[in-house]
Write an enzyme that holds these catalytic residues in place. Structure first.
Site, PDB file in Angstrom:
ATOM      1  N   GLY A  16       0.825  -1.211   0.000  1.00  0.00           N
ATOM      2  CA  GLY A  16       0.000   0.000   0.000  1.00  0.00           C
ATOM      3  C   GLY A  16       0.856   1.256   0.000  1.00  0.00           C
ATOM      4  O   GLY A  16       0.559   2.222   0.701  1.00  0.00           O
ATOM      5  N   ALA A  17       1.917   1.229  -0.812  1.00  0.00           N
ATOM      6  CA  ALA A  17       2.914   2.309  -0.764  1.00  0.00           C
ATOM      7  C   ALA A  17       2.628   3.443  -1.742  1.00  0.00           C
ATOM      8  O   ALA A  17       3.400   4.388  -1.836  1.00  0.00           O
ATOM      9  CB  ALA A  17       4.302   1.731  -1.049  1.00  0.00           C
ATOM     10  N   SER A  18       1.514   3.371  -2.477  1.00  0.00           N
ATOM     11  CA  SER A  18       1.308   4.360  -3.538  1.00  0.00           C
ATOM     12  C   SER A  18       0.869   5.720  -3.021  1.00  0.00           C
ATOM     13  O   SER A  18       1.063   6.725  -3.687  1.00  0.00           O
ATOM     14  CB  SER A  18       0.272   3.835  -4.540  1.00  0.00           C
ATOM     15  OG  SER A  18      -0.956   3.563  -3.896  1.00  0.00           O
ATOM     16  N   ARG A  19       0.258   5.755  -1.840  1.00  0.00           N
ATOM     17  CA  ARG A  19      -0.210   7.051  -1.318  1.00  0.00           C
ATOM     18  C   ARG A  19      -0.351   6.978   0.199  1.00  0.00           C
ATOM     19  O   ARG A  19      -0.109   5.918   0.804  1.00  0.00           O
ATOM     20  CB  ARG A  19      -1.551   7.432  -1.966  1.00  0.00           C
ATOM     21  CG  ARG A  19      -2.619   6.394  -1.803  1.00  0.00           C
ATOM     22  CD  ARG A  19      -3.932   6.854  -2.432  1.00  0.00           C
ATOM     23  NE  ARG A  19      -5.006   5.958  -2.055  1.00  0.00           N
ATOM     24  CZ  ARG A  19      -5.402   4.896  -2.742  1.00  0.00           C
ATOM     25  NH1 ARG A  19      -4.799   4.607  -3.876  1.00  0.00           N
ATOM     26  NH2 ARG A  19      -6.382   4.128  -2.301  1.00  0.00           N
ATOM     27  N   ASN A  93       1.029  -2.561   5.297  1.00  0.00           N
ATOM     28  CA  ASN A  93       0.259  -1.320   5.431  1.00  0.00           C
ATOM     29  C   ASN A  93      -1.015  -1.276   4.592  1.00  0.00           C
ATOM     30  O   ASN A  93      -1.950  -0.542   4.935  1.00  0.00           O
ATOM     31  CB  ASN A  93       1.180  -0.143   5.055  1.00  0.00           C
ATOM     32  CG  ASN A  93       0.419   1.129   4.802  1.00  0.00           C
ATOM     33  OD1 ASN A  93       0.019   1.822   5.745  1.00  0.00           O
ATOM     34  ND2 ASN A  93       0.168   1.458   3.525  1.00  0.00           N
ATOM     35  N   SER A 145      -4.560   0.069  13.982  1.00  0.00           N
ATOM     36  CA  SER A 145      -5.259   1.357  14.122  1.00  0.00           C
ATOM     37  C   SER A 145      -5.737   1.472  15.565  1.00  0.00           C
ATOM     38  O   SER A 145      -5.880   0.449  16.248  1.00  0.00           O
ATOM     39  CB  SER A 145      -6.481   1.366  13.191  1.00  0.00           C
ATOM     40  OG  SER A 145      -7.379   2.395  13.555  1.00  0.00           O
ATOM     41  N   TYR A 158     -13.974  -3.059   9.981  1.00  0.00           N
ATOM     42  CA  TYR A 158     -12.657  -2.417  10.112  1.00  0.00           C
ATOM     43  C   TYR A 158     -12.067  -2.709  11.491  1.00  0.00           C
ATOM     44  O   TYR A 158     -10.907  -3.101  11.617  1.00  0.00           O
ATOM     45  CB  TYR A 158     -12.798  -0.914   9.879  1.00  0.00           C
ATOM     46  CG  TYR A 158     -11.476  -0.190   9.781  1.00  0.00           C
ATOM     47  CD1 TYR A 158     -10.735  -0.200   8.593  1.00  0.00           C
ATOM     48  CD2 TYR A 158     -10.948   0.503  10.871  1.00  0.00           C
ATOM     49  CE1 TYR A 158      -9.522   0.460   8.499  1.00  0.00           C
ATOM     50  CE2 TYR A 158      -9.734   1.161  10.785  1.00  0.00           C
ATOM     51  CZ  TYR A 158      -9.027   1.144   9.592  1.00  0.00           C
ATOM     52  OH  TYR A 158      -7.818   1.791   9.499  1.00  0.00           O
ATOM     53  N   ILE A 191      -5.412  10.035  10.658  1.00  0.00           N
ATOM     54  CA  ILE A 191      -4.350  10.626   9.835  1.00  0.00           C
ATOM     55  C   ILE A 191      -5.013  11.096   8.543  1.00  0.00           C
ATOM     56  O   ILE A 191      -5.828  10.363   7.959  1.00  0.00           O
ATOM     57  CB  ILE A 191      -3.272   9.559   9.500  1.00  0.00           C
ATOM     58  CG1 ILE A 191      -2.703   8.881  10.770  1.00  0.00           C
ATOM     59  CG2 ILE A 191      -2.153  10.158   8.648  1.00  0.00           C
ATOM     60  CD1 ILE A 191      -1.854   9.723  11.671  1.00  0.00           C
TER      61      ILE A 191
END
Ligand SMILES: NC(=O)c1ccc[n+]([C@@H]2O[C@H](COP(=O)([O-])OP(=O)(O)OC[C@H]3O[C@@H](n4cnc5c(N)ncnc54)[C@H](OP(=O)(O)O)[C@@H]3O)[C@@H](O)[C@H]2O)c1
Length: 253
Positions: A16-19, A93, A145, A158, A191
């Site tokens: 999940g590193a794109s954003r 992530n 979380s 979630y 966040i």
């Protein structure tokens, strides 16, 4: 002290590193010295962050794939292992959010969230854990979380996935500890990212949130950098199976 947090020559894989949080984590690890294998579903979405990593003087590898699909996970972890010859750090992530009251939540949304947030983290940890076992070293950082620690309305799936990530962390820490592998968890509070945009732009919700949270603000993805570098570095060598909460005090109230 500097040496404690130095990650020069280490290889890290971030899902999940794109954003959002994943992108900030990838950048922080690169700043600390890591080469990076960058995952998200589409390779195009990873181009910008990959260029940022290269500009920092580190190696960067795009390993696109869906974390909830075992074949894809096996494939992209193999690609990272072959490119770098090792994987020292994994940051689990990748995650999604679908919020509504549990009586209205379609089973398909429940399944989707469990598949990505929980099964995805399990599949990637399993594939990378096998690499780390051969190395007899490694650091796995699972992103949970504050909603893994407490309940919240309209967040049943979630909360279940993020609570599950904490329990998974504890079991993995017990099983991998004897091989010199540490598994820890980071639990951020609110966040500002694409995932939370609707909520942070909701004036009434923000009025309630900001009045309740001790630090009277929510976080930026960059504010998780220090904790992740700590968990990836020698500084945390004696720590395993733990949860670091970075939330402006949100979980206290
Ligand atoms: N933002 C918060 O307030 C907050 C608080 C606590 C914890 N977290 C957790 O932090 C993590 C990152 O959240 P964020 O706010 O940065 O979210 P985000 O901005 O929506 O980013 C999510 C990332 O995950 C990737 N992703 C989604 N599904 C995927 C899949 N099946 N396979 C591979 N990659 C996938 C996305 O890329 P693609 O869509 O291109 O695949 C994207 O890179 C999540 O686990 C989230 O639950 C967030």
């Amino acid at each position: 002290m500097d040496n404690l947090f130095d990650l020069t020559g280490k290889a890290a894989l971030v899902t999940g590193a794109s954003r959002g949080i994943g992108r900030a984590i990838a950048r922080a690890l690169a700043e600390a010295g890591c080469d990076l294998a960058l995952n998200a579903r589409s390779p195009e979405s990873l181009k910008e962050v990959s260029e940022e990593i290269l500009r920092l003087g580190r190696k960067s590898l795009i390993i696109a794939g869906d974390v909830s699909e075992e074949d894809q996970v096996t494939g992209f972890v193999k690609k990272a292992q072959e490119a770098f010859g090792k994987i020292d750090v994994l940051v689990n992530n990748a995650g999604i959010w679908e919020g509504t009251y549990f009586l209205r939540l379609p089973k398909s949304d429940w399944d989707k969230m469990l598949n990505v947030n929980l099964t995805g983290a399990y599949l990637v940890a399993k594939a990378v854990g096998r690499v780390m076992l051969k190395q007899r070293s490694g650091k796995i950082i699972n992103i949970s979380s504050v909603l893994g620690l407490r309940g919240s309305p309209q967040a049943v799936a979630y909360c279940v996935t993020k609570g599950g990530v904490i329990q998974m962390t504890r079991v993995m820490a017990i099983e991998l500890g004897p091989a010199g592998i540490q598994v820890n968890c980071l639990a951020p509070g609110l966040i500002a990212t694409d995932m939370t945009r609707e909520y942070t732009q909701d004036e009434a919700a923000m009025k309630e949130y900001l009045a309740r949270v001790p630090l009277r603000r929510y976080g930026r993805p960059e504010e998780l950098a220090g904790s992740v570098v700590f968990l990836a570095s020698k500084a945390s060598d004696l720590m395993t199976g733990q949860v670091i909460v970075v939330d402006g005090g949100e979980s206290l109230v």
